[in-house]
Design a protein around this motif. Structure first.
Motif, PDB file in Angstrom:
ATOM      1  N   LEU A 167      -5.160   8.420  -9.427  1.00 44.88           N
ATOM      2  CA  LEU A 167      -6.014   8.698  -8.263  1.00 44.88           C
ATOM      3  C   LEU A 167      -6.681   7.421  -7.761  1.00 44.88           C
ATOM      4  N   LEU A 168      -7.093   6.579  -8.679  1.00 44.70           N
ATOM      5  CA  LEU A 168      -7.686   5.298  -8.314  1.00 44.70           C
ATOM      6  C   LEU A 168      -6.672   4.435  -7.566  1.00 44.70           C
ATOM      7  N   SER A 169      -5.434   4.425  -8.049  1.00 51.65           N
ATOM      8  CA  SER A 169      -4.365   3.678  -7.384  1.00 51.65           C
ATOM      9  C   SER A 169      -4.101   4.243  -5.994  1.00 51.65           C
ATOM     10  N   LEU A 170      -4.164   5.561  -5.879  1.00 54.83           N
ATOM     11  CA  LEU A 170      -3.980   6.219  -4.581  1.00 54.83           C
ATOM     12  C   LEU A 170      -5.063   5.774  -3.602  1.00 54.83           C
TER      13      LEU A 170
ATOM     14  N   GLY B  88       0.823  -1.210   0.000  1.00 60.58           N
ATOM     15  CA  GLY B  88       0.000   0.000   0.000  1.00 60.58           C
ATOM     16  C   GLY B  88       0.854   1.257   0.000  1.00 60.58           C
ATOM     17  N   VAL B  89       1.928   1.258   0.805  1.00 59.04           N
ATOM     18  CA  VAL B  89       2.835   2.408   0.833  1.00 59.04           C
ATOM     19  C   VAL B  89       3.507   2.567  -0.528  1.00 59.04           C
ATOM     20  N   ALA B  90       3.928   1.449  -1.121  1.00 56.44           N
ATOM     21  CA  ALA B  90       4.578   1.505  -2.438  1.00 56.44           C
ATOM     22  C   ALA B  90       3.617   2.060  -3.491  1.00 56.44           C
ATOM     23  N   VAL B  91       2.363   1.589  -3.483  1.00 56.77           N
ATOM     24  CA  VAL B  91       1.378   2.071  -4.461  1.00 56.77           C
ATOM     25  C   VAL B  91       1.089   3.548  -4.228  1.00 56.77           C
ATOM     26  N   PHE B  92       1.033   3.962  -2.972  1.00 57.75           N
ATOM     27  CA  PHE B  92       0.807   5.376  -2.644  1.00 57.75           C
ATOM     28  C   PHE B  92       1.911   6.242  -3.259  1.00 57.75           C
ATOM     29  N   LEU B  93       3.159   5.838  -3.059  1.00 56.42           N
ATOM     30  CA  LEU B  93       4.293   6.600  -3.596  1.00 56.42           C
ATOM     31  C   LEU B  93       4.317   6.577  -5.125  1.00 56.42           C
TER      32      LEU B  93
ATOM     33  N   THR C 239      -6.677   2.033   1.062  1.00 57.43           N
ATOM     34  CA  THR C 239      -7.529   0.957   1.585  1.00 57.43           C
ATOM     35  C   THR C 239      -6.754  -0.305   1.954  1.00 57.43           C
ATOM     36  N   LEU C 240      -5.566  -0.494   1.396  1.00 57.25           N
ATOM     37  CA  LEU C 240      -4.835  -1.740   1.644  1.00 57.25           C
ATOM     38  C   LEU C 240      -4.593  -2.015   3.130  1.00 57.25           C
ATOM     39  N   PRO C 241      -4.170  -1.041   3.939  1.00 58.59           N
ATOM     40  CA  PRO C 241      -4.017  -1.342   5.372  1.00 58.59           C
ATOM     41  C   PRO C 241      -5.340  -1.724   6.041  1.00 58.59           C
TER      42      PRO C 241
END
Length: 194
Positions: free
Chosen positions: A134-137, A65-70, A142-144
């Motif tokens: 934005l969808l990926s963000l 989730g952190v990786a996708v956020f970045l 939501t991943l956590p």
């Protein structure tokens, strides 16, 4: 320089290539094998990891989730090269678990790849890539929340896989499917947490 990815099976081949001769395989090694210049393959890689049984490893969905956020932020900022912090790049998976996950994904990959084609590319190219970012963000956030539910992160993995494949194959139909999956996941989360 690695040949450009055009299918899910090619990604699985690169995952196999990255694990050759290794006891453990870091995310950095996987990135080096698939390439660090394109966001689509990275989102596809993370999506495949989350769809596979690897999503059951404690802490992995949150790290992804952190990786996708970045990655999503960098897509929005129109960066040309991908950057991730060392603690994420050092996160590793045993060679055996990676082989099992890649093997588990082979049959579905063959089916998915048969349907990949360039269509409705206006939904994934140019300014249309921003809504995908934005969808990926949103998925990253939501991943956590999904991690405590066994294998629930796989639903976000399906959406990320669709987004990554849509970007590499210029397949807008997959982008539409990703939007549908995210709406479904959001509905389930809203139902369970509100």
């Amino acid at each position: 320089m690695a040949e450009k990815l055009t299918s899910l099976e090619q990604l699985l081949d690169r995952m196999d290539e990255a694990r050759e001769g290794q006891n453990t395989v870091s995310l950095e090694r996987l990135m080096d094998t698939i390439g660090r210049r394109s966001f689509g393959p990275m989102l596809l890689l993370i999506g495949v990891i989350l769809v596979s049984p690897l999503s059951g490893i404690p802490g992995l969905p949150s790290t992804m989730g952190v990786a996708v956020f970045l990655l999503s932020l960098q897509m929005l900022l129109r960066r040309k090269y991908i950057w991730l912090p060392g603690w994420i790049l050092r996160r590793s998976i045993s060679e055996e678990k990676l082989a099992t996950a890649a093997g588990w994904m082979r049959r579905p990959a063959r089916v998915v790849d048969r349907f990949l084609r360039e269509r409705l590319s206006f939904l994934v190219e140019g300014p249309a890539s921003w809504p995908l970012a934005l969808l990926s963000l949103l998925l990253a956030i939501t991943l956590p929340l999904l991690e405590p539910l066994p294998f629930a992160a796989s639903s976000a993995g399906v959406a990320l896989t669709c987004i990554g494949l849509a970007m590499i194959a210029h397949d807008g139909v997959l982008a539409v499917i990703a939007y549908g999956v995210v709406l479904t996941v959001a509905g389930v989360l809203a139902w369970n947490f509100l």
